[in-house]
Design an enzyme around this catalytic site. Sequence first.
Site, short mmCIF file in Angstrom:
data_model
loop_
_atom_site.label_atom_id
_atom_site.label_comp_id
_atom_site.label_asym_id
_atom_site.label_seq_id
_atom_site.Cartn_x
_atom_site.Cartn_y
_atom_site.Cartn_z
N TRP A 74 0.51 -1.08 0.11
CA TRP A 74 -0.17 -0.12 -0.07
C TRP A 74 0.52 1.27 0.10
CZ3 TRP A 74 -3.81 -1.24 -1.69
CH2 TRP A 74 -4.37 -2.71 -1.81
N ASP A 108 -2.19 6.67 5.74
CA ASP A 108 -2.75 5.92 5.61
C ASP A 108 -3.06 5.54 7.23
OD1 ASP A 108 -4.59 3.99 4.75
OD2 ASP A 108 -2.98 3.24 3.20
N LYS A 167 -12.20 -2.05 7.81
CA LYS A 167 -11.23 -3.07 8.33
C LYS A 167 -11.57 -2.57 9.54
CE LYS A 167 -8.76 -3.08 4.33
NZ LYS A 167 -7.90 -2.34 4.10
C1 LIG Z 1 -7.21 -1.80 2.74
C2 LIG Z 1 -6.19 -0.95 2.56
C3 LIG Z 1 -6.20 0.16 1.19
C4 LIG Z 1 -6.83 0.00 0.02
O1 LIG Z 1 -8.31 0.76 0.44
P1 LIG Z 1 -9.07 0.58 -0.26
O2 LIG Z 1 -9.86 0.73 0.74
O3 LIG Z 1 -9.43 -0.77 -0.52
O4 LIG Z 1 -8.77 1.44 -1.84
C5 LIG Z 1 -5.03 0.98 1.29
N1 LIG Z 1 -4.51 1.06 2.22
C6 LIG Z 1 -4.44 0.18 3.73
C7 LIG Z 1 -3.28 0.48 4.69
C8 LIG Z 1 -5.07 -0.52 3.84
O5 LIG Z 1 -5.63 -1.64 5.06
#
Ligand SMILES: *Cc1c(COP(=O)(O)O)cnc(C)c1O
Length: 360
Positions: free
Chosen positions: A101, A171, A195
Amino acid sequence: MARVYNFSAGPSVLPEPVLKKAAAEMLDYKGSGQSVMEMSHRSKVYDGIIKECEALLRETLAIPENYRVLFLQGGASTQFAMVPMNLRKNGKADFVVTGQWAKKACGEAKKFLSAHVVADSSDKTFTYIPKLDPASFDPEADYFHICLNNTIYGTHYTTLPETGNVPLVADVSSCILSEPMDISKFGLLYAGAQKNMAPAGLTVVIVRDDLVGNAGEDVPTMMNYKIHADNGSMYNTPPCYTIYICKLVLEWIRDEIGGLEAMKVRNEKKAGMLYDFLDQSKLFRGTVVPEDRSLMNIPFVTGNDSLDKKFVAEAEAAGFVNLKGHRSVGGMRASIYNAMPVEGVEKLVAFMQAFEKNNG
Ligand SMILES: *Cc1c(COP(=O)(O)O)cnc(C)c1O
């Protein structure tokens, strides 16, 4: 029908009381005669829901007054582009690459500015968080980007980089609401909700006031933070039902858990049980260096691919689902987000003990 223990990395388990409340309110939300799914986002009743969701999020995370909360769509992946589109001034940014990511955030930013990789832990399959030397940070960078919890690899920062006047952007998709956070240390945080907050479809952005309103003329309306901030996340139709579930999740954290300090204790207890087991096991081992271990995502292996497969299959048959590791790591991964009950981890550990006995 019995519910399974769901260790999915996302979309993931939701608190059962939240699902029950949503079910009870499905046909008639508080005497409105409608489901939240059906009502106009401009209605008074829905306005109450989105405002309450924001107020609860602000209270839960102690978000300072000078930060805006945006309820957007497009997932965390869209933020990989929206962040550079909105924060670009000098045309450069720093990145720490701690997994897929983080790498994608960096790759996407390159379409808009010059991206500098400060550190990278790909040499050991992202099993650790690199030590950072602030002397290598660019003081002229528009932002400094990290992925606070690396969902796929199961690593988490224990200390935040000291970026001085450069806004720290994180993020936090897979760790938001898992423990208290000092929001004032960040310029911007973003998270896909699927999540730890709600079902898929909602992306939460928490951004300091001074970082809103700097997007260039060429930035599309829907990609401009200022448009969403000025319109209370209602420039267009927001992901109404997901925001409603997010509100129920925040109420659950407040009323049944007792806030984020209590959530942290609960998460440390759950993760501790699994790590303690892995550390003494002769069959299984965790893949991450102990000092950088995540509370949310716990990858582990036996070291034998066919035994890993056997474990995943037998676990699934016993009601422990989605334990297969990410395709880039292999083995297993137990994602034990906020909504995973303590009992789910206790039972998983007991199952692993029995598996070890039978296959040791
Ligand atoms: C799941 C995740 C993403 C991707 O998220 P989307 O909503 O599917 O774009 C990005 N960064 C992290 C840390 C994630 O766990």
